[in-house]
Scaffold this active site. Structure first.
Site, PDB file in Angstrom:
ATOM      1  N   GLU A 117       0.835  -1.198   0.000  1.00 43.11           N
ATOM      2  CA  GLU A 117       0.000   0.000   0.000  1.00 43.11           C
ATOM      3  C   GLU A 117       0.874   1.255   0.000  1.00 43.11           C
ATOM      4  O   GLU A 117       2.016   1.214   0.479  1.00 43.11           O
ATOM      5  CB  GLU A 117      -0.860   0.017   1.271  1.00 43.11           C
ATOM      6  CG  GLU A 117      -2.321  -0.279   1.054  1.00 43.11           C
ATOM      7  CD  GLU A 117      -3.082   0.822   0.338  1.00 43.11           C
ATOM      8  OE1 GLU A 117      -2.525   1.529  -0.521  1.00 43.11           O
ATOM      9  OE2 GLU A 117      -4.268   0.956   0.635  1.00 43.11           O
ATOM     10  N   ASP A 118       0.332   2.350  -0.508  1.00 48.18           N
ATOM     11  CA  ASP A 118       1.037   3.629  -0.421  1.00 48.18           C
ATOM     12  C   ASP A 118       0.934   4.188   0.998  1.00 48.18           C
ATOM     13  O   ASP A 118       1.900   4.641   1.580  1.00 48.18           O
ATOM     14  CB  ASP A 118       0.494   4.633  -1.449  1.00 48.18           C
ATOM     15  CG  ASP A 118      -1.028   4.783  -1.406  1.00 48.18           C
ATOM     16  OD1 ASP A 118      -1.702   4.047  -0.649  1.00 48.18           O
ATOM     17  OD2 ASP A 118      -1.549   5.643  -2.136  1.00 48.18           O
ATOM     18  N   ASP A 121      -4.363   4.919   6.287  1.00 48.11           N
ATOM     19  CA  ASP A 121      -4.995   6.067   6.928  1.00 48.11           C
ATOM     20  C   ASP A 121      -5.925   5.506   8.009  1.00 48.11           C
ATOM     21  O   ASP A 121      -5.459   5.115   9.066  1.00 48.11           O
ATOM     22  CB  ASP A 121      -5.714   6.845   5.808  1.00 48.11           C
ATOM     23  CG  ASP A 121      -6.313   8.146   6.242  1.00 48.11           C
ATOM     24  OD1 ASP A 121      -5.600   9.152   6.238  1.00 48.11           O
ATOM     25  OD2 ASP A 121      -7.508   8.167   6.575  1.00 48.11           O
ATOM     26  N   ARG A 184       0.671  12.293  -8.668  1.00 42.66           N
ATOM     27  CA  ARG A 184       1.264  10.955  -8.486  1.00 42.66           C
ATOM     28  C   ARG A 184       2.697  10.898  -9.025  1.00 42.66           C
ATOM     29  O   ARG A 184       3.499  10.093  -8.586  1.00 42.66           O
ATOM     30  CB  ARG A 184       0.442   9.892  -9.227  1.00 42.66           C
ATOM     31  CG  ARG A 184      -0.954   9.693  -8.687  1.00 42.66           C
ATOM     32  CD  ARG A 184      -1.548   8.411  -9.250  1.00 42.66           C
ATOM     33  NE  ARG A 184      -2.992   8.333  -9.077  1.00 42.66           N
ATOM     34  CZ  ARG A 184      -3.602   7.897  -7.973  1.00 42.66           C
ATOM     35  NH1 ARG A 184      -2.889   7.534  -6.931  1.00 42.66           N
ATOM     36  NH2 ARG A 184      -4.906   7.834  -7.906  1.00 42.66           N
TER      37      ARG A 184
HETATM   38  P1  IMP Z   1      -7.841   4.135   4.404  1.00 35.92           P
HETATM   39  O1  IMP Z   1      -8.763   3.137   3.798  1.00 35.92           O
HETATM   40  O2  IMP Z   1      -8.569   5.163   5.221  1.00 35.92           O
HETATM   41  O3  IMP Z   1      -6.705   3.516   5.194  1.00 35.92           O
HETATM   42  O4  IMP Z   1      -7.234   4.990   3.235  1.00 35.92           O
HETATM   43  C1  IMP Z   1      -6.267   4.442   2.437  1.00 35.92           C
HETATM   44  C2  IMP Z   1      -6.268   5.006   1.046  1.00 35.92           C
HETATM   45  O5  IMP Z   1      -6.689   6.365   0.988  1.00 35.92           O
HETATM   46  C3  IMP Z   1      -4.836   4.994   0.572  1.00 35.92           C
HETATM   47  O6  IMP Z   1      -4.574   3.794  -0.093  1.00 35.92           O
HETATM   48  C4  IMP Z   1      -4.753   6.206  -0.305  1.00 35.92           C
HETATM   49  O7  IMP Z   1      -5.064   5.839  -1.620  1.00 35.92           O
HETATM   50  C5  IMP Z   1      -5.783   7.155   0.246  1.00 35.92           C
HETATM   51  N1  IMP Z   1      -5.157   8.161   1.148  1.00 35.92           N
HETATM   52  C6  IMP Z   1      -5.164   8.182   2.498  1.00 35.92           C
HETATM   53  N2  IMP Z   1      -4.491   9.247   2.991  1.00 35.92           N
HETATM   54  C7  IMP Z   1      -4.035   9.900   1.908  1.00 35.92           C
HETATM   55  C8  IMP Z   1      -3.213  11.089   1.751  1.00 35.92           C
HETATM   56  O8  IMP Z   1      -2.774  11.765   2.703  1.00 35.92           O
HETATM   57  N3  IMP Z   1      -2.933  11.438   0.470  1.00 35.92           N
HETATM   58  C9  IMP Z   1      -3.366  10.741  -0.627  1.00 35.92           C
HETATM   59  N4  IMP Z   1      -4.123   9.631  -0.519  1.00 35.92           N
HETATM   60  C10 IMP Z   1      -4.453   9.223   0.734  1.00 35.92           C
HETATM   61 MG    MG Z   2      -3.760   3.368  -1.796  1.00 35.38          MG
END
Ligand code: IMP
Ligand code: MG
Length: 198
Positions: A117-118, A121, A184
């Site tokens: 994963e990048d 969050d 990106r």
């Molecule tokens: P989660 O499901 O809340 O953990 O969010 C994860 C996904 O949201 C990541 O794989 C990113 O694609 C996107 N994301 C979360 N935070 C950021 C950020 O600060 N910048 C850009 N994309 C984000």
């Molecule tokens: Mg992602």
């Protein structure tokens, strides 16, 4: 195309301190060198943990494409590389639901999976994916994520074994991460400059 000349290297190595994407301004946060040396450490840890096995990397698109390429080219362990594509973010916040846009082709049964994963969050994307992958009965599942926002995490049970950097809650772009589809391609990570109130 022009032949490659030494003077051009300056532009490859340097980076901008500030960038504007659509309506938002961002400042430089993690340099390419910092990112790459940490990714090399993650690759070394994976090599040592999976010695003698075959790893199946499952990269979560779109955001993980640069991290995936920088990590897997440094890994020496036998590996397959697969992709799944999901979406959960709009503008600078999570929509609270994970939509699968492109599914995984390969069979995960009995395999050692590392999901790439990048950024983690809330953890919703990975929690959703790991539940789905677990149905296929892999031998093991771990997560490698370039970034993580620990104060936002809502799924503490996730196997977050390989984390590049723990960062504050601010929105970041670059190195695969986007703001509404843009940014990106930035070669390092930038963080949102918050507007001062008043
Ligand atoms: P989660 O499901 O809340 O953990 O969010 C994860 C996904 O949201 C990541 O794989 C990113 O694609 C996107 N994301 C979360 N935070 C950021 C950020 O600060 N910048 C850009 N994309 C984000
Ligand atoms: Mg992602």
């Amino acid at each position: 195309m022009q032949p490659f000349r030494k003077e051009r290297l300056f532009f490859t190595l340097s980076h901008m301190e500030k960038v504007k994407i659509l309506d938002l301004e961002f400042s430089s946060f993690l340099t390419k060198e910092t990112l790459e040396s940490r990714i090399a450490e993650l690759a070394e840890a994976i090599d040592s943990d999976y010695q003698g096995s075959t790893v199946v990397f499952v990269a979560v698109l779109n955001g993980s494409f640069i991290f995936t390429s920088e990590l897997v080219k440094r890994c020496r362990v036998d590996c397959e590389v697969n992709f799944i594509r999901v979406k959960s973010y709009e503008n600078t916040t999570s929509t609270g639901k994970v939509t699968e846009i492109m599914g995984l082709e390969s069979d995960l049964r009995g395999k050692h999976i590392i999901v790439l994963e990048d950024i983690v969050d809330t953890g919703l994307t990975l929690d959703t994916l790991l539940r789905k992958f677990a149905e296929e009965k892999p031998a093991s599942i771990q997560i490698a994520s370039l970034l993580m926002k620990p104060d936002k995490l809502q799924f503490p049970g996730l196997p977050l074994k390989y984390i590049g950097f723990e960062i504050p809650n601010d929105f970041v772009v670059g190195y695969g991460l986007d703001y509404n589809g843009l940014g990106r391609n930035l070669p390092c990570i930038y963080t949102l400059i918050m507007e001062k109130e008043g």
